[in-house]
Scaffold this motif. Sequence first.
Motif, PDB file in Angstrom:
ATOM      1  N   TRP A   6       0.882 -10.617   3.124  1.00 47.31           N
ATOM      2  CA  TRP A   6       0.823  -9.562   2.119  1.00 47.31           C
ATOM      3  C   TRP A   6       0.539  -8.247   2.827  1.00 47.31           C
ATOM      4  CZ3 TRP A   6      -0.759 -10.457  -3.471  1.00 47.31           C
ATOM      5  CH2 TRP A   6      -0.323 -11.720  -3.909  1.00 47.31           C
ATOM      6  N   LEU A   7       1.300  -7.217   2.483  1.00 45.39           N
ATOM      7  CA  LEU A   7       1.135  -5.893   3.081  1.00 45.39           C
ATOM      8  C   LEU A   7       0.927  -4.857   1.990  1.00 45.39           C
ATOM      9  CD1 LEU A   7       4.189  -6.020   5.533  1.00 45.39           C
ATOM     10  CD2 LEU A   7       1.798  -6.404   6.136  1.00 45.39           C
ATOM     11  N   THR A   8       0.149  -3.829   2.297  1.00 42.60           N
ATOM     12  CA  THR A   8       0.073  -2.688   1.390  1.00 42.60           C
ATOM     13  C   THR A   8       1.374  -1.903   1.552  1.00 42.60           C
ATOM     14  OG1 THR A   8      -0.887  -1.206   3.030  1.00 42.60           O
ATOM     15  CG2 THR A   8      -2.438  -2.500   1.690  1.00 42.60           C
ATOM     16  N   VAL A   9       1.637  -1.009   0.628  1.00 38.77           N
ATOM     17  CA  VAL A   9       2.836  -0.175   0.727  1.00 38.77           C
ATOM     18  C   VAL A   9       2.788   0.638   2.021  1.00 38.77           C
ATOM     19  CG1 VAL A   9       4.117   1.723  -0.325  1.00 38.77           C
ATOM     20  CG2 VAL A   9       3.165  -0.091  -1.763  1.00 38.77           C
ATOM     21  N   LYS A  10       1.625   1.168   2.343  1.00 45.28           N
ATOM     22  CA  LYS A  10       1.467   1.962   3.566  1.00 45.28           C
ATOM     23  C   LYS A  10       1.771   1.124   4.812  1.00 45.28           C
ATOM     24  CE  LYS A  10      -1.786   5.173   5.695  1.00 45.28           C
ATOM     25  NZ  LYS A  10      -3.095   5.811   5.578  1.00 45.28           N
ATOM     26  N   GLU A  11       1.266  -0.121   4.845  1.00 42.33           N
ATOM     27  CA  GLU A  11       1.513  -1.018   5.982  1.00 42.33           C
ATOM     28  C   GLU A  11       2.997  -1.363   6.092  1.00 42.33           C
ATOM     29  OE1 GLU A  11      -2.730  -3.455   6.145  1.00 42.33           O
ATOM     30  OE2 GLU A  11      -1.147  -4.142   4.784  1.00 42.33           O
ATOM     31  N   CYS A  13       5.565   0.414   4.967  1.00 43.43           N
ATOM     32  CA  CYS A  13       6.306   1.606   5.398  1.00 43.43           C
ATOM     33  C   CYS A  13       6.162   1.823   6.893  1.00 43.43           C
ATOM     34  CB  CYS A  13       5.843   2.832   4.626  1.00 43.43           C
ATOM     35  SG  CYS A  13       6.384   2.833   2.904  1.00 43.43           S
ATOM     36  N   LYS A  14       4.973   1.599   7.410  1.00 46.55           N
ATOM     37  CA  LYS A  14       4.758   1.771   8.848  1.00 46.55           C
ATOM     38  C   LYS A  14       5.510   0.699   9.629  1.00 46.55           C
ATOM     39  CE  LYS A  14       1.237   2.247  12.373  1.00 46.55           C
ATOM     40  NZ  LYS A  14      -0.168   2.286  12.691  1.00 46.55           N
ATOM     41  N   LYS A  15       5.399  -0.548   9.204  1.00 53.44           N
ATOM     42  CA  LYS A  15       6.023  -1.664   9.921  1.00 53.44           C
ATOM     43  C   LYS A  15       7.552  -1.568   9.925  1.00 53.44           C
ATOM     44  CE  LYS A  15       5.839  -6.658  10.371  1.00 53.44           C
ATOM     45  NZ  LYS A  15       5.154  -7.879   9.950  1.00 53.44           N
ATOM     46  N   TYR A  16       8.130  -1.141   8.792  1.00 56.79           N
ATOM     47  CA  TYR A  16       9.585  -1.075   8.668  1.00 56.79           C
ATOM     48  C   TYR A  16      10.134   0.337   8.900  1.00 56.79           C
ATOM     49  CZ  TYR A  16       9.579  -5.858   6.984  1.00 56.79           C
ATOM     50  OH  TYR A  16       9.440  -7.219   6.887  1.00 56.79           O
ATOM     51  N   ASN A  17       9.257   1.237   9.258  1.00 59.38           N
ATOM     52  CA  ASN A  17       9.626   2.625   9.539  1.00 59.38           C
ATOM     53  C   ASN A  17      10.338   3.275   8.350  1.00 59.38           C
ATOM     54  OD1 ASN A  17       9.585   4.880  11.190  1.00 59.38           O
ATOM     55  ND2 ASN A  17      11.598   4.435  12.051  1.00 59.38           N
ATOM     56  N   ASP A  37       9.468 -10.623  -7.489  1.00 64.47           N
ATOM     57  CA  ASP A  37       8.160 -11.202  -7.202  1.00 64.47           C
ATOM     58  C   ASP A  37       7.645 -10.840  -5.809  1.00 64.47           C
ATOM     59  OD1 ASP A  37      10.154 -12.816  -6.057  1.00 64.47           O
ATOM     60  OD2 ASP A  37       8.949 -14.623  -6.228  1.00 64.47           O
ATOM     61  N   ALA A  38       8.446 -10.124  -5.028  1.00 65.64           N
ATOM     62  CA  ALA A  38       7.992  -9.631  -3.725  1.00 65.64           C
ATOM     63  C   ALA A  38       6.954  -8.525  -3.894  1.00 65.64           C
ATOM     64  CB  ALA A  38       9.169  -9.106  -2.909  1.00 65.64           C
ATOM     65  N   ILE A  39       6.977  -7.862  -5.052  1.00 65.69           N
ATOM     66  CA  ILE A  39       6.079  -6.746  -5.316  1.00 65.69           C
ATOM     67  C   ILE A  39       5.018  -7.195  -6.315  1.00 65.69           C
ATOM     68  CG2 ILE A  39       5.926  -4.385  -6.173  1.00 65.69           C
ATOM     69  CD1 ILE A  39       8.893  -4.082  -5.307  1.00 65.69           C
ATOM     70  N   VAL A  40       3.767  -7.142  -5.879  1.00 60.02           N
ATOM     71  CA  VAL A  40       2.648  -7.605  -6.690  1.00 60.02           C
ATOM     72  C   VAL A  40       1.788  -6.384  -7.034  1.00 60.02           C
ATOM     73  CG1 VAL A  40       0.624  -9.104  -6.767  1.00 60.02           C
ATOM     74  CG2 VAL A  40       2.665  -9.820  -5.494  1.00 60.02           C
ATOM     75  N   TYR A  41       1.546  -6.194  -8.321  1.00 57.62           N
ATOM     76  CA  TYR A  41       0.741  -5.067  -8.783  1.00 57.62           C
ATOM     77  C   TYR A  41      -0.372  -5.604  -9.670  1.00 57.62           C
ATOM     78  CZ  TYR A  41      -0.555  -0.654 -10.971  1.00 57.62           C
ATOM     79  OH  TYR A  41      -1.251   0.428 -11.417  1.00 57.62           O
ATOM     80  N   THR A  46      -0.711  -1.963  -5.195  1.00 56.23           N
ATOM     81  CA  THR A  46       0.576  -2.626  -5.015  1.00 56.23           C
ATOM     82  C   THR A  46       0.572  -3.293  -3.653  1.00 56.23           C
ATOM     83  OG1 THR A  46       1.708  -0.978  -6.359  1.00 56.23           O
ATOM     84  CG2 THR A  46       3.081  -2.290  -4.895  1.00 56.23           C
ATOM     85  N   MET A  47       0.950  -4.568  -3.643  1.00 57.94           N
ATOM     86  CA  MET A  47       1.059  -5.329  -2.409  1.00 57.94           C
ATOM     87  C   MET A  47       2.468  -5.906  -2.335  1.00 57.94           C
ATOM     88  SD  MET A  47      -1.957  -5.114  -0.990  1.00 57.94           S
ATOM     89  CE  MET A  47      -1.986  -6.399   0.228  1.00 57.94           C
ATOM     90  N   ILE A  48       2.926  -6.099  -1.123  1.00 54.96           N
ATOM     91  CA  ILE A  48       4.260  -6.638  -0.895  1.00 54.96           C
ATOM     92  C   ILE A  48       4.123  -7.982  -0.183  1.00 54.96           C
ATOM     93  CG2 ILE A  48       6.538  -6.195   0.105  1.00 54.96           C
ATOM     94  CD1 ILE A  48       5.537  -4.001  -1.885  1.00 54.96           C
ATOM     95  N   ILE A  49       4.778  -9.000  -0.718  1.00 56.24           N
ATOM     96  CA  ILE A  49       4.839 -10.300  -0.036  1.00 56.24           C
ATOM     97  C   ILE A  49       6.008 -10.191   0.930  1.00 56.24           C
ATOM     98  CG2 ILE A  49       5.143 -12.780  -0.287  1.00 56.24           C
ATOM     99  CD1 ILE A  49       4.044 -12.454  -3.172  1.00 56.24           C
TER     100      ILE A  49
END
Length: 82
Positions: A6-11, A13-17, A37-41, A46-49
């Motif tokens: 699970w990643l935050t939106v900020k994480e 964005c950084k990981k995928y540039n 379902d990849a986006i959990v709120y 908001t978290m991304i699976i």
Amino acid sequence: MSKETWLTVKELCKKYNYSKYAYNRRQKKCLLSSYKDAIVYDGQHTMIIEERWQAFLKDQSRKHWEEVFGTGVMRDRKALER
């Protein structure tokens, strides 16, 4: 069962540039797809699976290449080698 990442939106964005704008465009497409379902709120965050997000990206890529080369070509990859 494998552990989900699970990643935050900020994480993400950084990981995928991604810029914030690029993420927002992809998020809208994802929410309209079967991969929503990849986006959990939870009402605050908001978290991304990541594994589901990657499946969404792969599906988007497949659709793009089918559009560019045609569905039949993607089924017969040997046609790309000609």
